[in-house]
Design a protein around this motif. Structure first.
Motif, PDB file in Angstrom:
ATOM      1  N   PHE A 175      -7.093 -43.694  65.067  1.00 22.16           N
ATOM      2  CA  PHE A 175      -6.405 -42.677  65.866  1.00 22.16           C
ATOM      3  C   PHE A 175      -6.670 -41.270  65.350  1.00 22.16           C
ATOM      4  O   PHE A 175      -6.546 -40.297  66.096  1.00 22.16           O
ATOM      5  CB  PHE A 175      -4.897 -42.966  65.884  1.00 22.16           C
ATOM      6  CG  PHE A 175      -4.262 -42.726  67.217  1.00 22.16           C
ATOM      7  CD1 PHE A 175      -4.200 -43.738  68.162  1.00 22.16           C
ATOM      8  CD2 PHE A 175      -3.744 -41.494  67.539  1.00 22.16           C
ATOM      9  CE1 PHE A 175      -3.618 -43.523  69.406  1.00 22.16           C
ATOM     10  CE2 PHE A 175      -3.157 -41.255  68.777  1.00 22.16           C
ATOM     11  CZ  PHE A 175      -3.098 -42.279  69.717  1.00 22.16           C
ATOM     12  N   LYS A 176      -7.060 -41.125  64.099  1.00 20.52           N
ATOM     13  CA  LYS A 176      -7.326 -39.788  63.554  1.00 20.52           C
ATOM     14  C   LYS A 176      -8.491 -39.117  64.257  1.00 20.52           C
ATOM     15  O   LYS A 176      -8.610 -37.891  64.228  1.00 20.52           O
ATOM     16  CB  LYS A 176      -7.610 -39.876  62.045  1.00 20.52           C
ATOM     17  CG  LYS A 176      -6.426 -40.327  61.220  1.00 20.52           C
ATOM     18  CD  LYS A 176      -5.262 -39.351  61.297  1.00 20.52           C
ATOM     19  CE  LYS A 176      -5.488 -38.096  60.502  1.00 20.52           C
ATOM     20  NZ  LYS A 176      -4.302 -37.195  60.524  1.00 20.52           N
ATOM     21  N   THR A 177      -9.357 -39.898  64.892  1.00 16.44           N
ATOM     22  CA  THR A 177     -10.518 -39.317  65.575  1.00 16.44           C
ATOM     23  C   THR A 177     -10.316 -39.206  67.085  1.00 16.44           C
ATOM     24  O   THR A 177     -11.188 -38.686  67.781  1.00 16.44           O
ATOM     25  CB  THR A 177     -11.775 -40.163  65.319  1.00 16.44           C
ATOM     26  OG1 THR A 177     -11.616 -41.455  65.932  1.00 16.44           O
ATOM     27  CG2 THR A 177     -12.019 -40.334  63.828  1.00 16.44           C
ATOM     28  N   VAL A 178      -9.190 -39.700  67.593  1.00 16.20           N
ATOM     29  CA  VAL A 178      -8.956 -39.702  69.040  1.00 16.20           C
ATOM     30  C   VAL A 178      -8.558 -38.310  69.508  1.00 16.20           C
ATOM     31  O   VAL A 178      -7.608 -37.722  68.971  1.00 16.20           O
ATOM     32  CB  VAL A 178      -7.842 -40.703  69.411  1.00 16.20           C
ATOM     33  CG1 VAL A 178      -7.477 -40.587  70.881  1.00 16.20           C
ATOM     34  CG2 VAL A 178      -8.285 -42.123  69.092  1.00 16.20           C
ATOM     35  N   PRO A 179      -9.257 -37.735  70.501  1.00 17.78           N
ATOM     36  CA  PRO A 179      -8.811 -36.457  71.046  1.00 17.78           C
ATOM     37  C   PRO A 179      -7.446 -36.622  71.721  1.00 17.78           C
ATOM     38  O   PRO A 179      -7.285 -37.450  72.618  1.00 17.78           O
ATOM     39  CB  PRO A 179      -9.890 -36.107  72.081  1.00 17.78           C
ATOM     40  CG  PRO A 179     -11.078 -36.934  71.703  1.00 17.78           C
ATOM     41  CD  PRO A 179     -10.520 -38.187  71.116  1.00 17.78           C
TER      42      PRO A 179
END
Length: 268
Positions: free
Chosen positions: A133-137
């Protein structure tokens, strides 16, 4: 600051948001952010998520407790307004309520709440696959500057990619996402079907799929277009159409897309 959260919906999006919020709690001894409740019409799904994130499960919107800081509606688009009406009937008045839809305007919530917005994670989710989730826009919007600041701060705890996106921009994003994700995945299906007819493995196409995806990370897709349509290779195009003549729907799709690419190449 957003501390207490209720998640309405235990499908793919609600499930992954719940896990992401719980991760903040798990890795921060001083975390004061908690998922209070999660709702699903299927109580077993609500309970499954509750067991993972230590929240209360419910299958009744009338049992949703008011006075939490944030309520995230993560349900199908056609259910958003119905859920909103039921939450309002359950006593939510001054709380911040957002939905996770890419296509539905946040303004549908304005009939029921004075504080509203959207919290759209721009990613494809499957319950069986863990999401980073840290990379999800995360595309966020709220109808007041204070709520916008708080929602942005909350989103920043979940992802390193937070964006202020209004309803019009989000509608454009969602349509574009359908093209680059859903439609492209359908083309993978078509390719697999064509190969399967001749007992050829899709594995032979996987390196091509990966290289195409890598190129678009750094380059303008229009400049990366290759293939017979981009080259104006009419002989190959005719051979392909001849091969597909027994599958007229796929042939028509091939012909339409070929024309679109050739038209774009002619303009560029």
């Amino acid at each position: 600051m957003i501390r207490t959260v209720t998640i309405i919906g235990s499908g793919n999006v609600g499930y992954h948001i719940g896990r992401a919020v719980f991760r903040i709690e798990s890795f921060d001894e001083n975390a004061d952010r908690y998922i209070m409740q999660n709702f699903s019409r299927d109580f077993s799904k609500a309970q499954d998520l509750a067991d993972e994130v230590y929240s209360e499960a419910t299958d009744s919107l009338l049992d949703i407790e008011p006075n939490n800081d944030l309520y995230i509606i993560a349900v199908n688009d056609d259910a958003i307004e119905t859920v909103a009406a039921q939450l309002a009937a359950a006593g939510l008045t001054d709380e911040l309520v957002v939905h996770t839809s890419g296509a539905t305007p946040s303004s549908v919530l304005s009939k029921y709440f004075t504080r509203y917005g959207s919290f759209y994670p721009l990613q494809t989710f499957s319950r069986s696959r863990k999401a980073n989730f840290k990379t999800v826009p995360l595309c966020v919007y709220a109808n007041s500057s204070t709520d916008m600041a708080n929602l942005s701060e909350f989103a920043g705890q979940l992802s390193d990619n937070v964006n202020f996106i209004n309803d019009e921009q989000r509608a454009s994003l969602h349509v574009a996402a359908v093209f680059v994700n859903n439609f492209v995945n359908y083309f993978y299906q078509v390719g697999a079907q064509l190969l399967g007819q001749k007992d050829v493995s899709l594995d032979l196409l996987r390196p091509l799929i990966m290289e195409t995806a890598r190129k678009v990370q750094r380059h303008d897709p229009a400049k990366m277009q290759t293939g017979p349509a981009a080259r104006g290779d009419q002989q190959t195009i005719e051979r392909h159409l001849l091969y597909l003549q027994s599958q007229p729907e796929i042939a028509a799709l091939y012909e339409h897309l070929t024309k679109r690419i050739m038209d774009e190449e002619a303009v560029s």
